[in-house]
Write a protein that holds these residues in place. Structure first.
Motif, PDB file in Angstrom:
ATOM      1  N   ASP A  11      52.778  50.837  43.083  1.00  0.00           N
ATOM      2  CA  ASP A  11      53.128  49.424  43.292  1.00  0.00           C
ATOM      3  C   ASP A  11      51.909  48.512  43.176  1.00  0.00           C
ATOM      4  O   ASP A  11      51.890  47.405  43.721  1.00  0.00           O
ATOM      5  CB  ASP A  11      53.797  49.232  44.655  1.00  0.00           C
ATOM      6  N   PHE A  12      50.889  48.965  42.447  1.00  0.00           N
ATOM      7  CA  PHE A  12      49.641  48.214  42.290  1.00  0.00           C
ATOM      8  C   PHE A  12      49.879  46.779  41.816  1.00  0.00           C
ATOM      9  O   PHE A  12      49.377  45.818  42.411  1.00  0.00           O
ATOM     10  CB  PHE A  12      48.738  48.957  41.302  1.00  0.00           C
ATOM     11  N   HIS A  13      50.643  46.587  40.764  1.00  0.00           N
ATOM     12  CA  HIS A  13      50.863  45.245  40.213  1.00  0.00           C
ATOM     13  C   HIS A  13      51.713  44.398  41.152  1.00  0.00           C
ATOM     14  O   HIS A  13      51.489  43.186  41.278  1.00  0.00           O
ATOM     15  CB  HIS A  13      51.487  45.349  38.827  1.00  0.00           C
ATOM     16  N   LYS A  14      52.671  45.015  41.822  1.00  0.00           N
ATOM     17  CA  LYS A  14      53.477  44.280  42.797  1.00  0.00           C
ATOM     18  C   LYS A  14      52.604  43.798  43.956  1.00  0.00           C
ATOM     19  O   LYS A  14      52.773  42.669  44.455  1.00  0.00           O
ATOM     20  CB  LYS A  14      54.605  45.157  43.331  1.00  0.00           C
ATOM     21  N   ARG A  15      51.689  44.630  44.390  1.00  0.00           N
ATOM     22  CA  ARG A  15      50.779  44.229  45.468  1.00  0.00           C
ATOM     23  C   ARG A  15      49.992  42.983  45.057  1.00  0.00           C
ATOM     24  O   ARG A  15      49.777  42.069  45.863  1.00  0.00           O
ATOM     25  CB  ARG A  15      49.813  45.358  45.811  1.00  0.00           C
ATOM     26  N   ARG A  16      49.542  42.964  43.804  1.00  0.00           N
ATOM     27  CA  ARG A  16      48.815  41.777  43.331  1.00  0.00           C
ATOM     28  C   ARG A  16      49.714  40.540  43.353  1.00  0.00           C
ATOM     29  O   ARG A  16      49.284  39.466  43.758  1.00  0.00           O
ATOM     30  CB  ARG A  16      48.284  42.027  41.921  1.00  0.00           C
ATOM     31  N   ARG A  17      50.959  40.693  42.924  1.00  0.00           N
ATOM     32  CA  ARG A  17      51.872  39.546  42.928  1.00  0.00           C
ATOM     33  C   ARG A  17      52.150  39.072  44.347  1.00  0.00           C
ATOM     34  O   ARG A  17      52.300  37.879  44.595  1.00  0.00           O
ATOM     35  CB  ARG A  17      53.178  39.915  42.225  1.00  0.00           C
ATOM     36  N   ASP A  18      52.211  40.000  45.292  1.00  0.00           N
ATOM     37  CA  ASP A  18      52.450  39.632  46.688  1.00  0.00           C
ATOM     38  C   ASP A  18      51.260  38.881  47.286  1.00  0.00           C
ATOM     39  O   ASP A  18      51.424  38.019  48.154  1.00  0.00           O
ATOM     40  CB  ASP A  18      52.732  40.878  47.532  1.00  0.00           C
ATOM     41  N   LEU A  19      50.072  39.223  46.821  1.00  0.00           N
ATOM     42  CA  LEU A  19      48.855  38.630  47.376  1.00  0.00           C
ATOM     43  C   LEU A  19      48.478  37.311  46.725  1.00  0.00           C
ATOM     44  O   LEU A  19      47.984  36.397  47.398  1.00  0.00           O
ATOM     45  CB  LEU A  19      47.684  39.610  47.232  1.00  0.00           C
ATOM     46  N   TRP A  20      48.683  37.221  45.395  1.00  0.00           N
ATOM     47  CA  TRP A  20      48.211  36.045  44.671  1.00  0.00           C
ATOM     48  C   TRP A  20      49.337  35.413  43.859  1.00  0.00           C
ATOM     49  O   TRP A  20      50.029  36.102  43.090  1.00  0.00           O
ATOM     50  CB  TRP A  20      47.067  36.435  43.723  1.00  0.00           C
ATOM     51  N   SER A  21      49.509  34.117  44.009  1.00  0.00           N
ATOM     52  CA  SER A  21      50.536  33.411  43.237  1.00  0.00           C
ATOM     53  C   SER A  21      50.125  33.265  41.778  1.00  0.00           C
ATOM     54  O   SER A  21      50.976  33.180  40.894  1.00  0.00           O
ATOM     55  CB  SER A  21      50.821  32.035  43.844  1.00  0.00           C
ATOM     56  N   THR A  22      48.817  33.226  41.510  1.00  0.00           N
ATOM     57  CA  THR A  22      48.313  33.299  40.135  1.00  0.00           C
ATOM     58  C   THR A  22      47.141  34.265  40.101  1.00  0.00           C
ATOM     59  O   THR A  22      46.321  34.325  41.035  1.00  0.00           O
ATOM     60  CB  THR A  22      47.856  31.927  39.596  1.00  0.00           C
ATOM     61  N   PHE A  23      47.069  35.030  39.036  1.00  0.00           N
ATOM     62  CA  PHE A  23      46.008  36.014  38.829  1.00  0.00           C
ATOM     63  C   PHE A  23      45.720  35.993  37.332  1.00  0.00           C
ATOM     64  O   PHE A  23      46.329  36.718  36.548  1.00  0.00           O
ATOM     65  CB  PHE A  23      46.483  37.397  39.271  1.00  0.00           C
ATOM     66  N   ALA A  24      44.814  35.097  36.936  1.00  0.00           N
ATOM     67  CA  ALA A  24      44.549  34.837  35.514  1.00  0.00           C
ATOM     68  C   ALA A  24      43.245  35.515  35.126  1.00  0.00           C
ATOM     69  O   ALA A  24      42.168  35.137  35.588  1.00  0.00           O
ATOM     70  CB  ALA A  24      44.472  33.341  35.263  1.00  0.00           C
ATOM     71  N   LEU A  25      43.354  36.524  34.274  1.00  0.00           N
ATOM     72  CA  LEU A  25      42.219  37.399  33.985  1.00  0.00           C
ATOM     73  C   LEU A  25      41.855  37.385  32.504  1.00  0.00           C
ATOM     74  O   LEU A  25      42.709  37.540  31.642  1.00  0.00           O
ATOM     75  CB  LEU A  25      42.557  38.831  34.411  1.00  0.00           C
ATOM     76  N   THR A  26      40.561  37.200  32.237  1.00  0.00           N
ATOM     77  CA  THR A  26      40.023  37.362  30.887  1.00  0.00           C
ATOM     78  C   THR A  26      38.819  38.295  30.966  1.00  0.00           C
ATOM     79  O   THR A  26      38.048  38.246  31.932  1.00  0.00           O
ATOM     80  CB  THR A  26      39.563  36.020  30.294  1.00  0.00           C
ATOM     81  N   TYR A  27      38.672  39.158  29.978  1.00  0.00           N
ATOM     82  CA  TYR A  27      37.481  40.008  29.947  1.00  0.00           C
ATOM     83  C   TYR A  27      36.887  40.023  28.544  1.00  0.00           C
ATOM     84  O   TYR A  27      37.576  39.816  27.548  1.00  0.00           O
ATOM     85  CB  TYR A  27      37.766  41.427  30.440  1.00  0.00           C
ATOM     86  N   TRP A  28      35.567  40.241  28.510  1.00  0.00           N
ATOM     87  CA  TRP A  28      34.803  40.243  27.265  1.00  0.00           C
ATOM     88  C   TRP A  28      33.968  41.521  27.206  1.00  0.00           C
ATOM     89  O   TRP A  28      33.166  41.785  28.110  1.00  0.00           O
ATOM     90  CB  TRP A  28      33.869  39.037  27.193  1.00  0.00           C
TER      91      TRP A  28
END
Length: 232
Positions: free
Chosen positions: A113-130
């Motif tokens: 449930d890793f991704h669900k936990r993130r949704r429960d904790l943060w209303s937005t989680f905007a990620l970019t990587y280089w």
């Protein structure tokens, strides 16, 4: 002379405190070619402190085992362009692209449930990587006025012309470009992938505002979208 000697220790103490404070307000970042640099913009849901502590307890050991290195982050004071207002900007890096991929594969197995936990904790989680093609070092002085600008291109040639003009005008108005990032990527479910992300440093809010007025009057034909944030 005796009076000066009596005051000297106090003066040195004040100088040391001032120096330490100045150093605390400067955050330095040093990355190597081949490492993967993450920037995450977040809005945390309220009243989630217990869930947040549990998340870090479960996730961070797996991330760090797979080469994740957390870096100093920043609060966001306000936004000046665009339609997104995150609360914070989180920075980190992975030792390699493979180490980043290994973490995702492992955490999705060990914590389904890793991704669900993130949704429960943060209303937005905007990620970019280089994935860095060369060494990257920069410093953010929080005593200065620091601005993060993210642009999405509408058409490559027109956007390139706009970007060059933007950089030239920013420098003319006194900006120091601390870091410029392009050709990033975003994972599925966390998409936030500007074509150009730049952090500029200004002597003051007033100096930035003079450029800001010029910026708004530029030809934006090559620009699809923009977000701009002021760091705390």
């Amino acid at each position: 002379m005796k009076l000066l000697k009596n005051r000297l220790p106090s003066f040195l103490l004040m100088l040391c405190i001032a120096t330490m404070t100045a150093q605390e307000n400067k955050k330095s970042f040093n990355f190597k070619k081949g490492q993967v640099f993450d920037i995450i913009f977040l809005n945390q849901n309220p009243d989630k402190d217990d869930l947040l502590q549990e998340y870090f307890k479960l996730v961070f050991p797996v991330a760090q085992k797979n080469g994740y290195n957390p870096q100093p982050g920043f609060g966001i004071e306000k936004y000046t362009q665009g339609n997104y207002q995150p609360q914070s900007m989180i920075l980190g890096y992975w030792n390699s692209f493979d180490s980043r991929s290994n973490f995702i594969n492992e955490i999705e197995v060990s914590l389904p449930d890793f991704h669900k936990r993130r949704r429960d904790l943060w209303s937005t989680f905007a990620l970019t990587y280089w994935e860095l093609q060369e060494d990257l070092s920069f410093e953010i002085n929080q005593d200065m006025y620091n601005v993060v600008t993210a642009y999405w291109a509408n058409e490559e040639a027109s956007f390139s012309k706009f970007k060059n003009a933007w950089v030239s005008k920013a420098k003319q108005h006194g900006a120091t470009l601390k870091v410029e990032l392009a050709n990033g990527a975003s994972p599925f479910g966390y998409y936030y992938n500007p074509d150009y992300l730049v952090i500029t440093q200004w002597e003051s809010e007033a100096s930035f505002k003079k450029f800001y007025e010029t910026n708004l009057n530029m030809d934006h034909q090559g620009v699809k979208h923009v977000n701009q944030f002021i760091l705390k």
